[in-house]
Write a protein that holds these residues in place. Structure first.
Motif, PDB file in Angstrom:
ATOM      1  N   GLU A  88       0.898  -1.213  -0.007  1.00  0.00           N
ATOM      2  CA  GLU A  88       0.129  -0.046  -0.082  1.00  0.00           C
ATOM      3  C   GLU A  88       0.896   1.274   0.069  1.00  0.00           C
ATOM      4  OE1 GLU A  88      -3.644  -0.099   2.760  1.00  0.00           O
ATOM      5  OE2 GLU A  88      -2.315  -1.924   3.323  1.00  0.00           O
ATOM      6  N   ALA A  89       2.198   1.288   0.549  1.00  0.00           N
ATOM      7  CA  ALA A  89       2.826   2.219   0.746  1.00  0.00           C
ATOM      8  C   ALA A  89       3.504   2.687  -0.604  1.00  0.00           C
ATOM      9  CB  ALA A  89       3.888   1.969   1.499  1.00  0.00           C
ATOM     10  N   VAL A  90       3.547   1.828  -1.631  1.00  0.00           N
ATOM     11  CA  VAL A  90       4.153   1.973  -2.630  1.00  0.00           C
ATOM     12  C   VAL A  90       3.623   3.126  -3.772  1.00  0.00           C
ATOM     13  CG1 VAL A  90       5.044   0.882  -5.048  1.00  0.00           C
ATOM     14  CG2 VAL A  90       5.684  -0.138  -2.937  1.00  0.00           C
ATOM     15  N   PRO A  91       2.426   3.031  -4.069  1.00  0.00           N
ATOM     16  CA  PRO A  91       1.489   3.812  -4.895  1.00  0.00           C
ATOM     17  C   PRO A  91       1.423   5.069  -4.348  1.00  0.00           C
ATOM     18  CG  PRO A  91      -0.015   2.178  -4.125  1.00  0.00           C
ATOM     19  CD  PRO A  91       1.219   1.673  -3.771  1.00  0.00           C
ATOM     20  N   ILE A  92       1.361   5.084  -3.072  1.00  0.00           N
ATOM     21  CA  ILE A  92       1.570   6.382  -2.329  1.00  0.00           C
ATOM     22  C   ILE A  92       2.710   7.176  -2.564  1.00  0.00           C
ATOM     23  CG2 ILE A  92       1.180   7.590  -0.083  1.00  0.00           C
ATOM     24  CD1 ILE A  92      -1.509   6.435  -1.005  1.00  0.00           C
ATOM     25  N   ALA A  93       3.812   6.580  -2.107  1.00  0.00           N
ATOM     26  CA  ALA A  93       5.074   7.149  -2.381  1.00  0.00           C
ATOM     27  C   ALA A  93       5.573   7.628  -3.791  1.00  0.00           C
ATOM     28  CB  ALA A  93       6.296   5.882  -2.112  1.00  0.00           C
ATOM     29  N   LYS A  94       5.009   6.693  -4.806  1.00  0.00           N
ATOM     30  CA  LYS A  94       5.129   7.356  -6.200  1.00  0.00           C
ATOM     31  C   LYS A  94       4.303   8.414  -6.475  1.00  0.00           C
ATOM     32  CE  LYS A  94       5.944   6.161 -10.649  1.00  0.00           C
ATOM     33  NZ  LYS A  94       5.232   7.441 -11.357  1.00  0.00           N
ATOM     34  N   GLU A  95       3.135   8.602  -6.045  1.00  0.00           N
ATOM     35  CA  GLU A  95       2.500   9.709  -6.012  1.00  0.00           C
ATOM     36  C   GLU A  95       3.195  10.995  -5.516  1.00  0.00           C
ATOM     37  OE1 GLU A  95      -2.087  11.614  -5.228  1.00  0.00           O
ATOM     38  OE2 GLU A  95      -1.423   9.483  -4.651  1.00  0.00           O
ATOM     39  N   CYS A  96       3.960  10.809  -4.509  1.00  0.00           N
ATOM     40  CA  CYS A  96       4.674  11.838  -3.986  1.00  0.00           C
ATOM     41  C   CYS A  96       5.967  12.214  -4.758  1.00  0.00           C
ATOM     42  CB  CYS A  96       5.052  11.441  -2.555  1.00  0.00           C
ATOM     43  SG  CYS A  96       6.186  12.383  -1.361  1.00  0.00           S
ATOM     44  N   VAL A  97       6.425  11.204  -5.143  1.00  0.00           N
ATOM     45  CA  VAL A  97       7.808  11.197  -6.374  1.00  0.00           C
ATOM     46  C   VAL A  97       6.969  12.238  -7.373  1.00  0.00           C
ATOM     47  CG1 VAL A  97       9.169  10.183  -7.839  1.00  0.00           C
ATOM     48  CG2 VAL A  97       8.912   9.171  -5.663  1.00  0.00           C
ATOM     49  N   ASP A  98       6.048  11.720  -7.981  1.00  0.00           N
ATOM     50  CA  ASP A  98       5.609  12.650  -9.170  1.00  0.00           C
ATOM     51  C   ASP A  98       5.509  13.957  -8.667  1.00  0.00           C
ATOM     52  OD1 ASP A  98       5.694  10.051 -10.682  1.00  0.00           O
ATOM     53  OD2 ASP A  98       3.616   9.749 -10.307  1.00  0.00           O
ATOM     54  N   ILE A  99       4.870  14.267  -7.860  1.00  0.00           N
ATOM     55  CA  ILE A  99       4.656  15.634  -7.409  1.00  0.00           C
ATOM     56  C   ILE A  99       5.993  16.383  -7.085  1.00  0.00           C
ATOM     57  CG2 ILE A  99       3.674  17.268  -5.371  1.00  0.00           C
ATOM     58  CD1 ILE A  99       1.345  15.215  -5.008  1.00  0.00           C
ATOM     59  N   HIS A 100       6.760  15.541  -6.166  1.00  0.00           N
ATOM     60  CA  HIS A 100       8.151  16.431  -6.102  1.00  0.00           C
ATOM     61  C   HIS A 100       8.622  16.567  -7.524  1.00  0.00           C
ATOM     62  CE1 HIS A 100       8.275  17.240  -1.725  1.00  0.00           C
ATOM     63  NE2 HIS A 100       8.060  15.847  -1.471  1.00  0.00           N
ATOM     64  N   ARG A 101       8.781  15.796  -8.396  1.00  0.00           N
ATOM     65  CA  ARG A 101       9.239  15.976  -9.770  1.00  0.00           C
ATOM     66  C   ARG A 101       8.772  17.231 -10.482  1.00  0.00           C
ATOM     67  NH1 ARG A 101      12.446  12.428 -11.694  1.00  0.00           N
ATOM     68  NH2 ARG A 101      11.326  10.480 -10.930  1.00  0.00           N
ATOM     69  N   ARG A 102       7.373  17.380 -10.269  1.00  0.00           N
ATOM     70  CA  ARG A 102       7.057  18.655 -10.994  1.00  0.00           C
ATOM     71  C   ARG A 102       7.370  19.840 -10.242  1.00  0.00           C
ATOM     72  NH1 ARG A 102       1.933  15.609 -10.825  1.00  0.00           N
ATOM     73  NH2 ARG A 102       1.065  17.066  -9.075  1.00  0.00           N
ATOM     74  N   LEU A 103       7.457  19.672  -8.756  1.00  0.00           N
ATOM     75  CA  LEU A 103       7.681  20.926  -8.021  1.00  0.00           C
ATOM     76  C   LEU A 103       9.355  21.382  -8.180  1.00  0.00           C
ATOM     77  CD1 LEU A 103       5.905  19.896  -4.756  1.00  0.00           C
ATOM     78  CD2 LEU A 103       5.416  21.947  -6.084  1.00  0.00           C
ATOM     79  N   ALA A 104       9.961  20.395  -8.497  1.00  0.00           N
ATOM     80  CA  ALA A 104      11.468  20.517  -8.740  1.00  0.00           C
ATOM     81  C   ALA A 104      11.533  20.844 -10.286  1.00  0.00           C
ATOM     82  CB  ALA A 104      12.161  19.227  -8.552  1.00  0.00           C
ATOM     83  N   GLU A 105      10.811  20.532 -11.284  1.00  0.00           N
ATOM     84  CA  GLU A 105      10.985  21.173 -12.378  1.00  0.00           C
ATOM     85  C   GLU A 105      10.813  22.909 -12.543  1.00  0.00           C
ATOM     86  OE1 GLU A 105       8.310  18.606 -14.713  1.00  0.00           O
ATOM     87  OE2 GLU A 105       9.855  17.071 -14.792  1.00  0.00           O
ATOM     88  N   GLY A 106       9.710  23.106 -11.595  1.00  0.00           N
ATOM     89  CA  GLY A 106       9.412  24.636 -11.643  1.00  0.00           C
ATOM     90  C   GLY A 106      10.449  25.287 -10.616  1.00  0.00           C
ATOM     91  N   ASP A 107      11.085  24.598  -9.725  1.00  0.00           N
ATOM     92  CA  ASP A 107      11.937  25.418  -8.765  1.00  0.00           C
ATOM     93  C   ASP A 107      13.122  24.455  -8.152  1.00  0.00           C
ATOM     94  OD1 ASP A 107      13.427  26.905  -6.952  1.00  0.00           O
ATOM     95  OD2 ASP A 107      11.738  27.804  -6.138  1.00  0.00           O
TER      96      ASP A 107
END
Length: 398
Positions: free
Chosen positions: A316-335
């Motif tokens: 259950e932790a895996v898809p939650i962590a993947k969603e977290c990675v995807d958001i941080h990747r978008r945020l890092a692309e912006g700043d």
């Protein structure tokens, strides 16, 4: 316009009236949310009152302190002029201290207001050690005023205690000292909220939130839990009445409540439900306003994934962590500078969760490698901050 014309014809008589008109114009603009527009008439009123006070301090020094106090407030409403507010706020305090020393009954309340605002502005400029001293003086005055007239001044005493605790909590040296004023603020606001929940519930929730955080930071996790739960209950009631105004606060309180619960093995499993609810609310808020809520959502996802993994619910932790990675990747692309370290942390954790199952072990290599690459780059620039994280990521990847 009329008073300006009159002041041009007879300055000695009409300048005080023109200064007052400009002062009130600035006040009205500020009340309409036009704080930057208020600065120009406020500046003009301030200059006039300064000249008047130089000529006749006894007659005009109080008015000058009022202009300085208000001008500091208007400047503080914008990040671009916040730093400029300090000097005006300090001068207002100096004058009002002198006036209150001569006539405390007339000027103590005004001095407390100026001290409160100055401490807020110093805190907003990250000058916490200076804010602590100013806030303590404000608390002392409000305490005296509340002893004389509890009904009139108890709410202000709670406000000043709340902020004093906040500034104390900003330094590890004074963190433990923040608990007592934080508790007192909660006690007063509880009493006020019982009598007038509509007027004081939101303030009580904010004081409970801060007190729980400070208790947790002092490793007093079990004490933080019931305080955080009380905060959640109030925020839930407020959000039912007005979701648009209070749903974000409910998510924050649920997030922190789950965090406090997760600190003990005996309450770890209880942390999952409030953590999931925080994620659900923040997902909804982030869909409507990703710029404001994506970072908060990522933080709640990170904590939820950690809680699930700690409860051996790795899949259950895996898809939650993947969603977290995807958001941080978008945020890092912006700043990149602001979010790359968080991206590395989430990639590191995501790789760990993937590695917990033979069926996803091979998938853990790529995020593990990416975490190492980012941490290597960060550690080259700042080894003291990132060498330990790099070592952890290298260990897990190996």
């Amino acid at each position: 316009m009329i008073r300006r014309r009159l002041a041009e014809k007879d300055p000695s008589h009409f300048i005080p009236y023109l200064a007052y008109a400009l002062y009130m114009l600035a006040w009205c603009l500020s009340k309409c949310g036009k704080h930057s527009d208020a600065i120009s008439p406020s500046t003009e009123a301030l200059e006039m009152r300064r000249k008047l006070a130089e000529a006749d301090p006894a007659a005009y020094e109080s008015a000058l302190s009022g202009s300085l106090h208000s001008h500091a407030f208007y400047l503080s409403r914008s990040p671009t002029t916040l730093g400029e507010s300090i000097k005006n706020g300090q001068e207002a305090v100096e004058i009002r201290r002198r006036l209150a020393h001569q006539d405390p009954q007339s000027f103590d309340a005004g001095l407390a207001d100026s001290l409160f605002n100055l401490a807020c502005n110093l805190g907003s400029c990250s000058r916490y050690s200076e804010a602590v001293l100013i806030a303590k003086e404000c608390v002392d005055i409000h305490r005296r005023l509340a002893e004389g007239d509890q009904a009139a001044h108890e709410a202000s005493l709670a406000d000043s205690l709340h902020n004093y605790a906040l500034y104390l909590s900003k330094s590890p040296i004074t963190l433990a000292e923040s608990i007592e004023p934080g508790r007192e603020a909660v006690e007063i606001r509880r009493r006020l909220a019982r009598e007038d929940p509509q007027g004081f519930d939101a303030d009580l929730a904010w004081s409970l939130f801060n007190l729980a955080c400070n208790l947790d930071d002092c490793s007093r996790h079990s004490e933080a839990v019931p305080i955080a739960k009380e905060c959640v209950d109030i925020c839930r009631r407020l959000a039912k009445g007005n979701p648009a105004a209070h749903e974000a606060s409910l998510a924050s309180s649920l997030h922190r409540y789950a965090f406090h619960l997760s600190k003990s093995p005996t309450t770890l499993a209880e942390s999952i439900e409030p953590s999931q609810e925080a994620v659900e609310i923040r997902r909804r808020l982030a869909r409507e306003d990703p710029q404001s809520f994506d970072a908060d959502l990522a933080w709640s996802l990170f904590n939820l994934a950690y809680g699930l993994d700690s409860c051996s619910r790795h899949s259950e932790a895996v898809p939650i962590a993947k969603e977290c990675v995807d958001i941080h990747r978008r945020l890092a692309e912006g700043d990149q500078a602001a979010h790359e370290a968080s991206l590395a942390s989430t990639l590191h954790i995501y790789a760990i969760y993937l590695s917990k199952s033979p069926s996803t072990l091979a998938e853990s290599i790529m995020p593990g490698q990416e975490a190492v690459e980012i941490q290597r780059r960060l550690a080259r620039e700042d080894p003291q901050s990132f060498d330990a994280g790099l070592a952890d990521s290298l260990f897990n990847l190996a």
